[in-house]
Design a protein around this motif. Structure first.
Motif, mmCIF file in Angstrom:
data_model
loop_
_atom_site.group_PDB
_atom_site.id
_atom_site.type_symbol
_atom_site.label_atom_id
_atom_site.label_comp_id
_atom_site.label_asym_id
_atom_site.label_seq_id
_atom_site.Cartn_x
_atom_site.Cartn_y
_atom_site.Cartn_z
ATOM 1 N N MET A 33 0.830 -1.210 0.000
ATOM 2 C CA MET A 33 0.000 0.000 0.000
ATOM 3 C C MET A 33 0.863 1.258 0.000
ATOM 4 O O MET A 33 0.544 2.241 -0.661
ATOM 5 C CB MET A 33 -0.918 0.003 1.230
ATOM 6 C CG MET A 33 -2.077 -0.931 1.110
ATOM 7 S SD MET A 33 -3.141 -0.438 -0.272
ATOM 8 C CE MET A 33 -2.838 -1.729 -1.405
ATOM 9 N N LEU A 60 11.364 3.079 12.060
ATOM 10 C CA LEU A 60 10.114 3.499 12.722
ATOM 11 C C LEU A 60 10.356 4.066 14.125
ATOM 12 O O LEU A 60 9.541 4.841 14.636
ATOM 13 C CB LEU A 60 9.160 2.289 12.779
ATOM 14 C CG LEU A 60 7.752 2.520 13.284
ATOM 15 C CD1 LEU A 60 7.010 3.554 12.440
ATOM 16 C CD2 LEU A 60 6.946 1.221 13.285
ATOM 17 N N ALA A 87 0.659 -2.930 8.719
ATOM 18 C CA ALA A 87 -0.218 -4.036 9.107
ATOM 19 C C ALA A 87 -0.138 -4.282 10.612
ATOM 20 O O ALA A 87 -0.415 -5.397 11.068
ATOM 21 C CB ALA A 87 0.168 -5.270 8.315
ATOM 22 N N ILE A 132 -4.606 4.464 6.332
ATOM 23 C CA ILE A 132 -5.362 3.473 5.544
ATOM 24 C C ILE A 132 -5.204 2.065 6.119
ATOM 25 O O ILE A 132 -5.611 1.081 5.515
ATOM 26 C CB ILE A 132 -5.018 3.503 4.030
ATOM 27 C CG1 ILE A 132 -3.537 3.219 3.782
ATOM 28 C CG2 ILE A 132 -5.436 4.797 3.385
ATOM 29 C CD1 ILE A 132 -3.239 2.927 2.308
ATOM 30 N N VAL A 136 -6.012 -1.148 8.340
ATOM 31 C CA VAL A 136 -7.142 -1.801 9.016
ATOM 32 C C VAL A 136 -6.614 -3.117 9.551
ATOM 33 O O VAL A 136 -6.216 -3.960 8.741
ATOM 34 C CB VAL A 136 -8.329 -2.087 8.058
ATOM 35 C CG1 VAL A 136 -9.473 -2.731 8.843
ATOM 36 C CG2 VAL A 136 -8.798 -0.846 7.359
HETATM 37 N N1 LIG Z 1 -3.712 -4.590 0.318
HETATM 38 C C1 LIG Z 1 -4.757 -3.787 0.133
HETATM 39 O O1 LIG Z 1 -5.454 -3.808 -0.901
HETATM 40 C C2 LIG Z 1 -5.108 -2.759 1.191
HETATM 41 C C3 LIG Z 1 -5.987 -1.733 0.860
HETATM 42 C C4 LIG Z 1 -6.251 -0.773 1.810
HETATM 43 C C5 LIG Z 1 -5.691 -0.834 3.054
HETATM 44 N N2 LIG Z 1 -4.861 -1.850 3.368
HETATM 45 C C6 LIG Z 1 -4.277 -1.861 4.700
HETATM 46 O O2 LIG Z 1 -2.991 -1.271 4.625
HETATM 47 C C7 LIG Z 1 -2.135 -1.866 5.599
HETATM 48 C C8 LIG Z 1 -0.879 -2.336 4.905
HETATM 49 O O3 LIG Z 1 -1.230 -3.276 3.913
HETATM 50 P P1 LIG Z 1 -0.143 -3.805 2.857
HETATM 51 O O4 LIG Z 1 -0.913 -4.598 1.855
HETATM 52 O O5 LIG Z 1 0.710 -2.690 2.405
HETATM 53 O O6 LIG Z 1 0.720 -4.784 3.800
HETATM 54 P P2 LIG Z 1 2.150 -5.420 3.536
HETATM 55 O O7 LIG Z 1 2.578 -5.271 2.117
HETATM 56 O O8 LIG Z 1 2.108 -6.774 4.138
HETATM 57 O O9 LIG Z 1 3.142 -4.518 4.432
HETATM 58 C C9 LIG Z 1 2.996 -4.504 5.808
HETATM 59 C C10 LIG Z 1 3.666 -3.268 6.362
HETATM 60 O O10 LIG Z 1 3.278 -3.130 7.741
HETATM 61 C C11 LIG Z 1 4.442 -3.107 8.556
HETATM 62 N N3 LIG Z 1 4.119 -3.732 9.839
HETATM 63 C C12 LIG Z 1 3.591 -4.950 10.068
HETATM 64 N N4 LIG Z 1 3.395 -5.140 11.385
HETATM 65 C C13 LIG Z 1 3.820 -4.013 12.004
HETATM 66 C C14 LIG Z 1 3.869 -3.603 13.367
HETATM 67 N N5 LIG Z 1 3.427 -4.400 14.343
HETATM 68 N N6 LIG Z 1 4.340 -2.361 13.641
HETATM 69 C C15 LIG Z 1 4.765 -1.553 12.642
HETATM 70 N N7 LIG Z 1 4.759 -1.887 11.339
HETATM 71 C C16 LIG Z 1 4.279 -3.102 11.027
HETATM 72 C C17 LIG Z 1 5.487 -3.883 7.781
HETATM 73 O O11 LIG Z 1 6.743 -3.518 8.267
HETATM 74 P P3 LIG Z 1 7.999 -4.540 8.146
HETATM 75 O O12 LIG Z 1 8.474 -4.409 6.745
HETATM 76 O O13 LIG Z 1 8.965 -4.016 9.139
HETATM 77 O O14 LIG Z 1 7.465 -5.902 8.482
HETATM 78 C C18 LIG Z 1 5.199 -3.357 6.366
HETATM 79 O O15 LIG Z 1 5.720 -2.071 6.187
HETATM 80 C C19 LIG Z 1 -2.945 -2.990 6.254
HETATM 81 O O16 LIG Z 1 -3.497 -2.529 7.473
HETATM 82 C C20 LIG Z 1 -4.061 -3.249 5.267
HETATM 83 O O17 LIG Z 1 -5.226 -3.731 5.907
HETATM 84 C C21 LIG Z 1 -4.524 -2.808 2.454
#
Ligand SMILES: NC(=O)c1ccc[n+]([C@@H]2O[C@H](COP(=O)([O-])OP(=O)(O)OC[C@H]3O[C@@H](n4cnc5c(N)ncnc54)[C@H](OP(=O)(O)O)[C@@H]3O)[C@@H](O)[C@H]2O)c1
Length: 434
Positions: free
Chosen positions: A202, A245, A263, A288, A290
């Motif tokens: 995202m 962070l 996430a 954004i 969730v």
């Molecule tokens: N995918 C979609 O279509 C979509 C759409 C809208 C909103 N979202 C929301 O956007 C968020 C991110 O989604 P994504 O698809 O980008 O996920 P992603 O590609 O799996 O990336 C996860 C990100 O969150 C970080 N993270 C995970 N656990 C954490 C914690 N406990 N404290 C701080 N940072 C943490 C990770 O950091 P590290 O690299 O250090 O692990 C990474 O930067 C989620 O909440 C998701 O629900 C997703």
């Protein structure tokens, strides 16, 4: 057997409820196992995204099946059934099939036609297969829904220039900055001090849109600094400062516009944290994540404006008129795909009768062959025996070909059932064995 879906989405539940029912990848296996433990649930698959949690299932009894899934949701979220019920929707049979196809095509998304949902449906299918919770019916439904989603994107303009949650978030920032300046147009983000927290998919999309909207420099924070550095390299024309962070507080103080998309399962920016910082001019936060990364109480700080995914509705509805027209076109494509799946499913009704007919005929074939071969005595060579065996099999297959094709071919349920009854009666196929 019935196909059902129970769930909640941005249409039925606010983000406060959705975040309690977000099932992270790490908990999908346990959740599938727990659902499959119910003897009512024959197949099951979970779609968990930021805007929806949907459980698709093949159940024996409609009402008991639906209750089992609702009970699971209540236990998982720690919400009582009566608190949860107003936010839940359920669809059965062809409505459930149609719903999944619409979801897959992006027709049920907050941002109509957005592309992420298709890969999330693919992931849902992969997880169901990896954890053996899906079987022939749901696998077929998921495959057909993915193909419906692809078809809509390739045969209509719904996906062309499609906005996503990330682009809507950037647009919301432009809108709010413009409104504060009394401008109705979407303003450039060139003069903003931008901070992006999170370096996942995202955030990558956020940065792409930020760049397109005039942003020239930003700071990118991530728990894992290497991932932030690697993402920064994907944008050679943008000045990105990757940091860890742990430096969040200092960077918030330096920013005017903050996007969070991690996430994390708990918020990490709250009023207490912001009140302890040296903030003396307005900062806009757009979250954004969730579950959310920022608590709602931050709005009490006079220097803070804060928005979450539900606030994106404001920009999304500005862009939807054109897409709504294309969505109508897409719906007729989806109806064709739905009909194909239902036809296949209905044809399965003939399978037990066909199998029984085949096995009864096979018994007769073997018995008669045995009699004939013993009459022929030892003069009959092994090769000749093989030829006769193949001949008898060939005759049975040829005779069965036409009735089997007819029983499986598209027709009304009544028509098929009537034909099945005739076959059962004429060949004395025992009901119990079927
Ligand atoms: N995918 C979609 O279509 C979509 C759409 C809208 C909103 N979202 C929301 O956007 C968020 C991110 O989604 P994504 O698809 O980008 O996920 P992603 O590609 O799996 O990336 C996860 C990100 O969150 C970080 N993270 C995970 N656990 C954490 C914690 N406990 N404290 C701080 N940072 C943490 C990770 O950091 P590290 O690299 O250090 O692990 C990474 O930067 C989620 O909440 C998701 O629900 C997703």
């Amino acid at each position: 057997m019935h196909i059902v879906v129970v769930g909640l989405s941005h249409r039925t539940a606010p983000v406060e409820v959705r975040e309690q029912l977000s099932i992270p990848d790490s908990s999908i296996e346990d959740s599938l196992v727990s659902l499959k433990n119910s003897s009512e649930i024959l197949e099951v698959s979970i779609l968990s995204t930021c805007n929806r949690l949907e459980i698709y299932s093949l159940v024996k009894d409609l009402n008991i099946g639906l209750s089992s899934i609702k009970e699971f949701l209540s236990t998982y979220s720690n919400l009582k059934t009566d608190e949860l019920e107003p936010h839940l929707f359920d669809f059965r049979q062809e409505d459930a099939v149609l719903h999944l196809m619409k979801v897959s095509a992006g027709l049920d998304s907050l941002v109509l036609g957005e592309g992420q949902i298709l890969s999330q449906v693919k992931k849902m299918m992969r997880l169901g297969q990896d954890f053996h919770s899906t079987g022939p019916i749901l696998n077929r439904l998921l495959t057909q829904s993915i193909s419906a989603g692809k078809k809509v994107r390739s045969e209509t303009n719904l996906g062309t220039g499609a906005v996503s949650i990330s682009s809507a978030a950037v647009e919301l920032a432009q809108l709010k900055i413009g409104q504060s300046k009394g401008v109705d147009n979407l303003v450039s983000l060139k003069s903003e001090n931008v901070l992006v927290v999170g370096a996942g998919r995202m955030s990558k999309l956020l940065i792409t849109h930020l760049q397109a909207k005039g942003c020239e420099k930003l700071t990118l924070l991530n728990r894992n600094i290497d991932r932030a550095k690697s993402l920064a390299k994907d944008f050679p024309d943008l000045e990105i400062i990757p940091e860890c962070l742990t430096l969040l507080d200092k960077n918030i103080e330096l920013s005017t516009l903050v996007f969070t998309s991690t996430a994390s399962d708990k918020p990490f920016i709250d009023l207490l944290r912001l009140n302890s910082l040296n903030i003396n001019s307005l900062i806009r936060f757009i979250d954004i994540g969730v579950p959310r990364n920022i608590t709602n109480d931050v709005k009490e700080n006079n220097f803070v404006e804060s928005y979450d995914v539900d606030d994106l509705q404001e920009v999304v509805s500005r862009n939807q008129e054109f897409r709504k027209k294309i969505a109508k076109e897409a719906e007729s494509l989806i109806k064709d795909e739905k009909a194909l799946f239902l036809e296949w499913w209905a044809s399965l009704e003939a399978v037990p009768v066909i199998n029984k007919l085949r096995s009864d005929l096979e018994i007769i074939r073997k018995e008669e062959l045995q009699k004939a071969l013993s009459r022929m005595g030892p003069d009959f060579s092994a090769r000749e025996r093989k030829v006769v065996e193949a001949l008898t099999k060939g005759i049975i297959n040829k005779i069965l070909h036409t009735p089997v094709t007819k029983l499986r071919s598209p027709q009304s349920r009544q028509e098929r059932q009537a034909s099945l009854k005739i076959v059962e009666k004429l060949f004395s196929l025992n009901d119990d064995e079927l």
